[in-house]
Enzyme design. Structure first.
Site, PDB file in Angstrom:
ATOM      1  N   TYR A  34       0.878  -1.090  -0.164  1.00 55.62           N
ATOM      2  CA  TYR A  34       0.066   0.042  -0.005  1.00 55.62           C
ATOM      3  C   TYR A  34       0.638   1.166  -0.089  1.00 55.62           C
ATOM      4  O   TYR A  34       0.141   2.237  -0.506  1.00 55.62           O
ATOM      5  CB  TYR A  34      -0.915  -0.123   1.105  1.00 55.62           C
ATOM      6  CG  TYR A  34      -2.140  -0.965   0.979  1.00 55.62           C
ATOM      7  CD1 TYR A  34      -2.993  -0.692   0.208  1.00 55.62           C
ATOM      8  CD2 TYR A  34      -2.087  -2.316   1.565  1.00 55.62           C
ATOM      9  CE1 TYR A  34      -4.144  -1.693  -0.096  1.00 55.62           C
ATOM     10  CE2 TYR A  34      -3.151  -3.107   1.500  1.00 55.62           C
ATOM     11  CZ  TYR A  34      -4.002  -2.937   0.251  1.00 55.62           C
ATOM     12  OH  TYR A  34      -4.981  -3.697   0.126  1.00 55.62           O
TER      13      TYR A  34
ATOM     14  N   ARG B 148       1.354   1.622  -3.574  1.00 53.57           N
ATOM     15  CA  ARG B 148       0.104   2.225  -4.081  1.00 53.57           C
ATOM     16  C   ARG B 148      -0.023   3.997  -3.890  1.00 53.57           C
ATOM     17  O   ARG B 148      -0.407   4.494  -4.712  1.00 53.57           O
ATOM     18  CB  ARG B 148      -0.982   1.473  -3.896  1.00 53.57           C
ATOM     19  CG  ARG B 148      -0.872  -0.081  -4.160  1.00 53.57           C
ATOM     20  CD  ARG B 148      -1.205  -0.527  -5.524  1.00 53.57           C
ATOM     21  NE  ARG B 148       0.089  -0.019  -6.311  1.00 53.57           N
ATOM     22  CZ  ARG B 148       1.330  -0.911  -6.080  1.00 53.57           C
ATOM     23  NH1 ARG B 148       1.343  -1.929  -5.238  1.00 53.57           N
ATOM     24  NH2 ARG B 148       2.247  -0.719  -6.980  1.00 53.57           N
TER      25      ARG B 148
ATOM     26  N   GLN C 121     -15.570   2.755  -5.981  1.00 53.02           N
ATOM     27  CA  GLN C 121     -15.117   1.554  -5.586  1.00 53.02           C
ATOM     28  C   GLN C 121     -13.340   1.656  -5.604  1.00 53.02           C
ATOM     29  O   GLN C 121     -12.677   1.010  -4.721  1.00 53.02           O
ATOM     30  CB  GLN C 121     -15.498   0.229  -6.377  1.00 53.02           C
ATOM     31  CG  GLN C 121     -16.807  -0.142  -6.101  1.00 53.02           C
ATOM     32  CD  GLN C 121     -17.040  -1.070  -7.495  1.00 53.02           C
ATOM     33  OE1 GLN C 121     -17.184  -0.858  -8.546  1.00 53.02           O
ATOM     34  NE2 GLN C 121     -16.973  -2.273  -6.822  1.00 53.02           N
TER      35      GLN C 121
ATOM     36  N   HIS D 120     -14.729   1.663  -0.415  1.00 52.78           N
ATOM     37  CA  HIS D 120     -13.725   0.778  -0.068  1.00 52.78           C
ATOM     38  C   HIS D 120     -12.716   1.418   0.458  1.00 52.78           C
ATOM     39  O   HIS D 120     -11.378   0.810   0.474  1.00 52.78           O
ATOM     40  CB  HIS D 120     -13.146  -0.013  -1.447  1.00 52.78           C
ATOM     41  CG  HIS D 120     -14.212  -0.923  -1.862  1.00 52.78           C
ATOM     42  ND1 HIS D 120     -14.177  -1.399  -3.199  1.00 52.78           N
ATOM     43  CD2 HIS D 120     -15.405  -1.557  -1.290  1.00 52.78           C
ATOM     44  CE1 HIS D 120     -15.329  -2.350  -3.387  1.00 52.78           C
ATOM     45  NE2 HIS D 120     -16.027  -2.302  -2.437  1.00 52.78           N
TER      46      HIS D 120
ATOM     47  N   CYS E  25       0.298   6.726  15.851  1.00 52.91           N
ATOM     48  CA  CYS E  25      -0.898   7.333  15.820  1.00 52.91           C
ATOM     49  C   CYS E  25      -0.926   8.731  16.139  1.00 52.91           C
ATOM     50  O   CYS E  25      -0.294   8.942  17.482  1.00 52.91           O
ATOM     51  CB  CYS E  25      -2.279   6.598  16.130  1.00 52.91           C
ATOM     52  SG  CYS E  25      -3.584   7.448  16.132  1.00 52.91           S
TER      53      CYS E  25
ATOM     54  N   GLU F  19     -16.269  -3.334 -21.933  1.00 51.75           N
ATOM     55  CA  GLU F  19     -16.939  -4.277 -22.397  1.00 51.75           C
ATOM     56  C   GLU F  19     -18.201  -4.682 -21.251  1.00 51.75           C
ATOM     57  O   GLU F  19     -18.081  -4.007 -20.479  1.00 51.75           O
ATOM     58  CB  GLU F  19     -16.045  -5.563 -22.418  1.00 51.75           C
ATOM     59  CG  GLU F  19     -15.522  -5.858 -21.174  1.00 51.75           C
ATOM     60  CD  GLU F  19     -14.558  -6.922 -21.151  1.00 51.75           C
ATOM     61  OE1 GLU F  19     -14.127  -7.766 -20.243  1.00 51.75           O
ATOM     62  OE2 GLU F  19     -13.854  -7.365 -22.255  1.00 51.75           O
TER      63      GLU F  19
END
Length: 232
Positions: free
Chosen positions: A56, A59, A91, A109, A136, A203
């Site tokens: 991640y 990403r 999404q 998501h 955090c 498609e």
């Protein structure tokens, strides 16, 4: 379909693929070379947090190298100009809709640019790596994870989505496979409540038979044309 008041738009990986982001699953069943089960489940995070965070983090970093395409821009234009109800449900976990200017948004998501603390439950914007177990900012516990809905977890905003579908006059699905639930079932819900339904995809999807109309082609070409007609 130009005289509708309340519109719900669902977008999937196909709309961001035209900006250069990989779709969720490729033809070989892999996502960026990984089995989905190895990077997108709570069990994967518990078993191999280093791999999941590395995946991640990559990403998240990739977002800096892509830009919104004409389909994102067209939906942002619709958002700004449409006088009726509008909810864009995506999404996708990228921020391309927002960068294009869309505001009536829901990321069902989750979002790459968000961190979730598993200790205190707080969420906050996060654009750097998480792999080094940073604390955090709210509770100072090293318990951050990507604010992504993993397989087996409940998507965000389902009550809001169901309410929007129940009052929609038009439901439009853009760049989705029609294979991943609960999003794949939205067309049925919209139809049940009397909405017209339109699919725009490279498609026909697995659920194409459920739509009143399917337009086949690139989202970057077809979505601007559809928005132009809606706003005419």
């Amino acid at each position: 379909m130009t005289n509708r008041r309340n519109i719900v738009v669902l977008t999937g990986a196909g709309i961001s693929a035209e900006s250069g982001l990989a779709t969720f699953r490729g033809p070989d069943g892999l996502w960026e070379g990984h089995r989905v089960e190895d990077v997108c489940t709570p069990e994967a995070l518990a078993r191999d947090p280093v791999l999941v965070h590395r995946f991640y983090d990559a990403r998240r970093a990739a977002l800096a190298h892509v830009t919104p395409n004409p389909a994102h821009a067209a939906l942002a234009r619709l958002d700004a100009a449409w006088p009726g109800g509008l909810l864009i449900v995506t999404q996708n976990v990228d921020d391309l809709h927002e960068r294009a200017g869309a505001r009536r948004m829901l990321h069902m998501h989750g979002e790459l640019l968000s961190a979730l603390c598993t200790a205190c439950g707080r969420r906050r914007r996060w654009d750097g790596p998480m792999g080094g177990q940073p604390p955090c900012p709210a509770c100072d516990t090293a318990a951050l994870r990507p604010d992504i809905v993993f397989f087996g977890e409940m998507p965000y905003g389902m009550a809001r989505i169901e309410q929007a579908l129940a009052t929609a006059d038009l439901f439009v699905s853009i760049g989705t496979s029609g294979a991943v639930y609960p999003a794949a079932g939205f067309v049925r819900t919209a139809r049940m409540h009397g909405a017209a339904t339109l699919e725009i995809n490279l498609e026909p999807s697995q659920g194409s038979a459920l739509f009143d109309e399917t337009r086949v082609g690139p989202a970057g070409v077809l979505v601007p044309k559809w928005v132009e007609a809606v706003l005419a």
